[in-house]
Write an enzyme that holds these catalytic residues in place. Structure first.
Site, PDB file in Angstrom:
ATOM      1  N   ARG A  25     -69.146  17.741 -51.369  1.00 33.68           N
ATOM      2  CA  ARG A  25     -70.257  18.638 -51.644  1.00 33.68           C
ATOM      3  C   ARG A  25     -70.716  18.450 -53.080  1.00 33.68           C
ATOM      4  O   ARG A  25     -69.927  18.583 -54.005  1.00 33.68           O
ATOM      5  CB  ARG A  25     -69.764  20.075 -51.446  1.00 33.68           C
ATOM      6  N   SER A 117     -72.800  23.996 -46.285  1.00 27.64           N
ATOM      7  CA  SER A 117     -72.442  25.318 -45.770  1.00 27.64           C
ATOM      8  C   SER A 117     -73.301  26.444 -46.337  1.00 27.64           C
ATOM      9  O   SER A 117     -74.485  26.499 -46.088  1.00 27.64           O
ATOM     10  CB  SER A 117     -70.955  25.569 -46.052  1.00 27.64           C
ATOM     11  N   HIS A 118     -72.708  27.291 -47.150  1.00 29.98           N
ATOM     12  CA  HIS A 118     -73.374  28.495 -47.661  1.00 29.98           C
ATOM     13  C   HIS A 118     -73.958  28.264 -49.050  1.00 29.98           C
ATOM     14  O   HIS A 118     -74.469  29.196 -49.651  1.00 29.98           O
ATOM     15  CB  HIS A 118     -72.356  29.625 -47.715  1.00 29.98           C
ATOM     16  N   ASP A 289     -74.112  31.990 -42.074  1.00 29.26           N
ATOM     17  CA  ASP A 289     -74.431  31.170 -43.239  1.00 29.26           C
ATOM     18  C   ASP A 289     -75.288  29.960 -42.868  1.00 29.26           C
ATOM     19  O   ASP A 289     -75.677  29.794 -41.700  1.00 29.26           O
ATOM     20  CB  ASP A 289     -73.155  30.752 -43.993  1.00 29.26           C
ATOM     21  N   ASP A 291     -74.905  26.814 -42.256  1.00 30.06           N
ATOM     22  CA  ASP A 291     -74.544  25.913 -41.152  1.00 30.06           C
ATOM     23  C   ASP A 291     -73.963  26.642 -39.946  1.00 30.06           C
ATOM     24  O   ASP A 291     -73.509  26.005 -38.990  1.00 30.06           O
ATOM     25  CB  ASP A 291     -73.580  24.830 -41.637  1.00 30.06           C
ATOM     26  N   ASP A 293     -71.280  28.653 -39.440  1.00 27.77           N
ATOM     27  CA  ASP A 293     -69.874  28.898 -39.099  1.00 27.77           C
ATOM     28  C   ASP A 293     -69.341  30.217 -39.658  1.00 27.77           C
ATOM     29  O   ASP A 293     -68.358  30.745 -39.179  1.00 27.77           O
ATOM     30  CB  ASP A 293     -68.974  27.702 -39.480  1.00 27.77           C
ATOM     31  N   ARG A 294     -70.006  30.761 -40.691  1.00 24.76           N
ATOM     32  CA  ARG A 294     -69.548  32.044 -41.234  1.00 24.76           C
ATOM     33  C   ARG A 294     -70.291  33.213 -40.599  1.00 24.76           C
ATOM     34  O   ARG A 294     -71.429  33.051 -40.142  1.00 24.76           O
ATOM     35  CB  ARG A 294     -69.787  32.102 -42.735  1.00 24.76           C
ATOM     36  N   THR A 358     -56.079  27.904 -47.462  1.00 26.85           N
ATOM     37  CA  THR A 358     -57.517  28.082 -47.279  1.00 26.85           C
ATOM     38  C   THR A 358     -58.148  26.791 -46.767  1.00 26.85           C
ATOM     39  O   THR A 358     -57.912  25.717 -47.324  1.00 26.85           O
ATOM     40  CB  THR A 358     -58.149  28.478 -48.620  1.00 26.85           C
ATOM     41  N   GLU A 377     -60.471  33.851 -41.622  1.00 24.33           N
ATOM     42  CA  GLU A 377     -60.295  33.782 -43.065  1.00 24.33           C
ATOM     43  C   GLU A 377     -61.091  34.900 -43.709  1.00 24.33           C
ATOM     44  O   GLU A 377     -62.119  35.333 -43.183  1.00 24.33           O
ATOM     45  CB  GLU A 377     -60.803  32.440 -43.588  1.00 24.33           C
ATOM     46  N   SER A 379     -62.936  34.606 -46.077  1.00 23.45           N
ATOM     47  CA  SER A 379     -64.226  34.079 -46.502  1.00 23.45           C
ATOM     48  C   SER A 379     -65.263  34.107 -45.374  1.00 23.45           C
ATOM     49  O   SER A 379     -66.067  33.212 -45.238  1.00 23.45           O
ATOM     50  CB  SER A 379     -64.050  32.655 -47.027  1.00 23.45           C
ATOM     51  N   LYS A 390     -64.823  27.282 -37.391  1.00 23.88           N
ATOM     52  CA  LYS A 390     -65.121  28.691 -37.264  1.00 23.88           C
ATOM     53  C   LYS A 390     -66.536  28.831 -36.728  1.00 23.88           C
ATOM     54  O   LYS A 390     -67.312  27.881 -36.790  1.00 23.88           O
ATOM     55  CB  LYS A 390     -64.929  29.416 -38.582  1.00 23.88           C
TER      56      LYS A 390
HETATM   57  C1  G6P Z   1     -65.269  26.668 -46.313  1.00 19.69           C
HETATM   58  C2  G6P Z   1     -64.219  26.336 -45.319  1.00 19.69           C
HETATM   59  C3  G6P Z   1     -63.361  27.546 -45.093  1.00 19.69           C
HETATM   60  C4  G6P Z   1     -62.774  28.025 -46.383  1.00 19.69           C
HETATM   61  C5  G6P Z   1     -63.824  28.217 -47.405  1.00 19.69           C
HETATM   62  C6  G6P Z   1     -63.125  28.458 -48.720  1.00 19.69           C
HETATM   63  O1  G6P Z   1     -66.114  27.642 -45.812  1.00 19.69           O
HETATM   64  O2  G6P Z   1     -64.799  25.936 -44.112  1.00 19.69           O
HETATM   65  O3  G6P Z   1     -62.377  27.251 -44.169  1.00 19.69           O
HETATM   66  O4  G6P Z   1     -62.134  29.248 -46.212  1.00 19.69           O
HETATM   67  O5  G6P Z   1     -64.649  27.094 -47.495  1.00 19.69           O
HETATM   68  O6  G6P Z   1     -63.895  28.167 -49.768  1.00 19.69           O
HETATM   69  P1  G6P Z   1     -63.367  28.155 -51.238  1.00 19.69           P
HETATM   70  O7  G6P Z   1     -64.641  28.118 -51.994  1.00 19.69           O
HETATM   71  O8  G6P Z   1     -62.623  29.464 -51.434  1.00 19.69           O
HETATM   72  O9  G6P Z   1     -62.473  26.969 -51.403  1.00 19.69           O
HETATM   73 ZN    ZN Z   2     -70.480  27.304 -43.441  1.00 19.03          ZN
END
Ligand code: G6P
Ligand code: ZN
Length: 563
Positions: A25, A117-118, A289, A291, A293-294, A358, A377, A379, A390
């Site tokens: 990313r 993702s987000h 979010d 993509d 998944d959240r 995580t 999770e 998150s 997810k």
């Molecule tokens: C993404 C992953 C999740 C994870 C999250 C954590 O969304 O798909 O599985 O919990 O990142 O992000 P972080 O910024 O806390 O590493």
């Molecule tokens: Zn996502």
């Protein structure tokens, strides 16, 4: 059939092409550098080795800026590397859960997910590339490490420059590349995923809930796609299938820059959903979010369901969902920082419960081994073994199934849950975009402190609350299935009453460092259940901030986001 030949392009390797928690990313501008994207894609293909020849792969992403360019590059490079077929989402669009669905359904070698993702999108936002394996889940560390290794010495990539496919229309096209057939199927982005949801859930009962039935008034839902990829999915599933009116499906046209929003469903970034539900007639709100998944779930008057509680409530009620009636409940899991509410459900029902680092990738092995049905999770990720990602829409349908079956409001369901199990109060403080060096120094400082021989047993006091340190470590996990070890996954301070403080650096940012502080404490006294977690957890927050010298190290006197 058009005949084409591959060519080899000389390149130089780039530093830092190291996948984080969830793929590579970086800022869009980084990916736009000459050869940058090509190099990483070639590294993925090299890592797949012999399996690549003649394989089928899925390609799609959340529709963010640069996604279509990346798809075209992947098509050209895949063709040159002996891939037989690509299944590409129309317009290059597939939600992350949809990619996982399609990989599994068509038994492909894997898929490439184009998303950050987000994280915000657009020319000045972020982009990301993630590889998912044949189980449909994010590649495990062994694979991402291999990809990274390859990027460090990569000198060439293979490409068929003249190959162009119109990915805006659903079609199947084939070419002769170096004498072999290479095909691209541009597929409907929504269809396979929507079909899976219909298999898993009882759509009739959800529809009756939403439309009102037997004297029960309609249960009003407001769904917010945050201008992300879920727009077409919610229109099909909530709109066409479940009869939710268009006006209750907001921000449902995917935008390359998410309309300037930060497409992360939490109380800060999904404030418009929270306000609309707070001030409107809605019984239920959900946001997803970029993509897809959240998820964030809220009840009437914006009653907030903490993701850790969401997981526990779904765990306690899984049997109302047809899919789990069929498969049974094999086990539960949560990531380490996630509140331990689900552990209590597992204890009571005598079902196995796992704690993993995580990152969704750590759940995959347990699911593949038939040990895990539901996981989540803190998150804002919730999902099951129906796929290996997810799944935001799945989570909201699961919640609606539970509401339909119990006939109670979201708030009543939570209150009942706490009455049975007690409440695990949880909060997370995020300090985004801190100086990376200083954040690392702070983590080192805390770890040194924790390692001191007399740290265990220390009494930490704030506001007349005293906590006694029972254990402190840098979390390390051994996968029970393949024995692989993930170390340095977050600093944990565990107290003798079950409360916890956790410090972790985010693995999903694209610049600087984000410090996450996770705080949890358990209460069994019903008088506390309706209290604000911020009040209940204040002493532990203060203890954490003093102990870590966070303000001294980062210059921050308050977090960017609180959940
Ligand atoms: C993404 C992953 C999740 C994870 C999250 C954590 O969304 O798909 O599985 O919990 O990142 O992000 P972080 O910024 O806390 O590493
Ligand atoms: Zn996502």
């Amino acid at each position: 059939m058009t005949s084409l030949a591959s060519t080899i392009v000389n390149t130089v390797s780039f530093e830092g092409q190291k996948p984080g928690t969830s793929g590579l990313r970086k800022a869009v501008k980084v990916f736009q550098q000459e050869h940058y994207t090509e190099n990483f894609v070639q590294a993925i293909f090299d890592a797949l080795g012999k399996n690549l020849e003649g394989s089928t792969l899925v390609v799609g992403g959340d529709g963010r800026y640069y996604g279509k360019d990346a798809v075209q590059k992947i098509i050209k490079i895949a063709a040159a590397n002996g891939v037989s077929k690509l299944l590409v989402g129309q317009d290059g669009v597939l939600s992350t859960p949809a990619v996982s669905t399609i990989i599994r359904k068509y038994k492909t070698l894997g898929g490439i997910v184009l998303t950050a993702s987000h994280n915000p999108g657009g020319p000045n936002g972020d982009f990301g590339i993630k590889f998912n394996c044949e189980n449909g889940g994010p590649a495990p560390d062994a694979v991402t490490n291999k990809i990274y290794e390859i990027t460090t010495t990569l000198k060439q990539y293979k490409i068929v420059s003249g190959l162009q496919v119109d990915i805006d229309k659903i079609q199947s096209v084939s070419f002769q590349v170096d004498g072999k057939t290479f095909s691209v199927d541009v597929i409907d982005s929504v269809q396979d995923y929507a079909a899976l949801m219909k298999e898993i859930f009882d759509f009739e009962s959800i529809k009756k809930l939403i439309q009102g039935d037997g004297g029960r008034p309609p249960f009003q839902v407001l769904i917010n796609a945050m201008n992300g990829v879920t727009g077409p999915y919610i229109k099909q599933i909530f709109g066409k299938e479940l009869g939710v009116s268009d006006s209750n499906l907001v921000n449902s046209v995917p935008k390359e820059d998410f309309g300037g929003l930060h497409p992360d469903p939490n109380l800060t970034y999904a404030a418009d959903l929270v306000n609309a539900v707070k001030n409107g007639p809605y019984d239920f709100g959900a946001a997803f979010d970029g993509d897809g998944d959240r998820n964030m779930i809220i009840g009437k008057k914006a009653f907030f369901v903490n993701p850790s509680d969401s997981l526990a409530v779904l765990a306690a009620n899984l049997s109302v969902i047809p899919y789990f009636k069929k498969t049974g409940v094999k086990g539960y899991a949560r990531s380490m920082p996630t509140g331990a509410a689900v552990d209590r459900v597992a204890q009571k029902t005598n079902i196995e419960c796992f704690q993993v680092p995580t990152g969704w990738k750590y759940f995959g092995n347990l699911m593949d081994a038939g040990r895990l049905s539901l996981c989540g999770e803190e998150s804002f990720g919730t999902g099951s073994d129906h796929i290996r990602e997810k799944d935001g829409i799945w989570a909201s349908l699961a919640w609606l199934s539970v509401v339909a079956s119990l006939g109670k409001s979201v708030e009543e369901i939570l209150l009942d849950h706490w009455k049975t199990y007690g409440r695990n109060f949880f909060t997370r403080y995020d300090y985004e975009n801190c100086d990376a060096d200083k954040s690392n120094k702070m983590m080192e400082y805390i770890e040194e402190l924790m390692k001191k021989p007399d740290f265990v047993g220390t009494k930490l006091t704030s506001q007349s609350k005293t906590y006694v340190v029972k254990e402190a470590d840098n979390y390390s996990y051994k996968d029970p299935i393949d024995g692989s070890v993930a170390s340095k996954q977050g600093l944990r301070i565990l107290f003798d009453d079950g409360s916890r403080i956790i410090f972790r650096l985010s693995g999903t940012g694209s610049s600087g460092a984000t410090i996450r502080l996770y705080i949890e404490s358990y209460e069994s006294d019903p008088a506390t259940f309706t209290q604000d977690p911020q009040t209940v957890l204040k002493p532990l927050v203060d203890i954490s901030l003093t102990l870590s010298k966070l303000q001294e190290y980062t210059g921050r006197d308050k977090p960017t986001v609180i959940t």
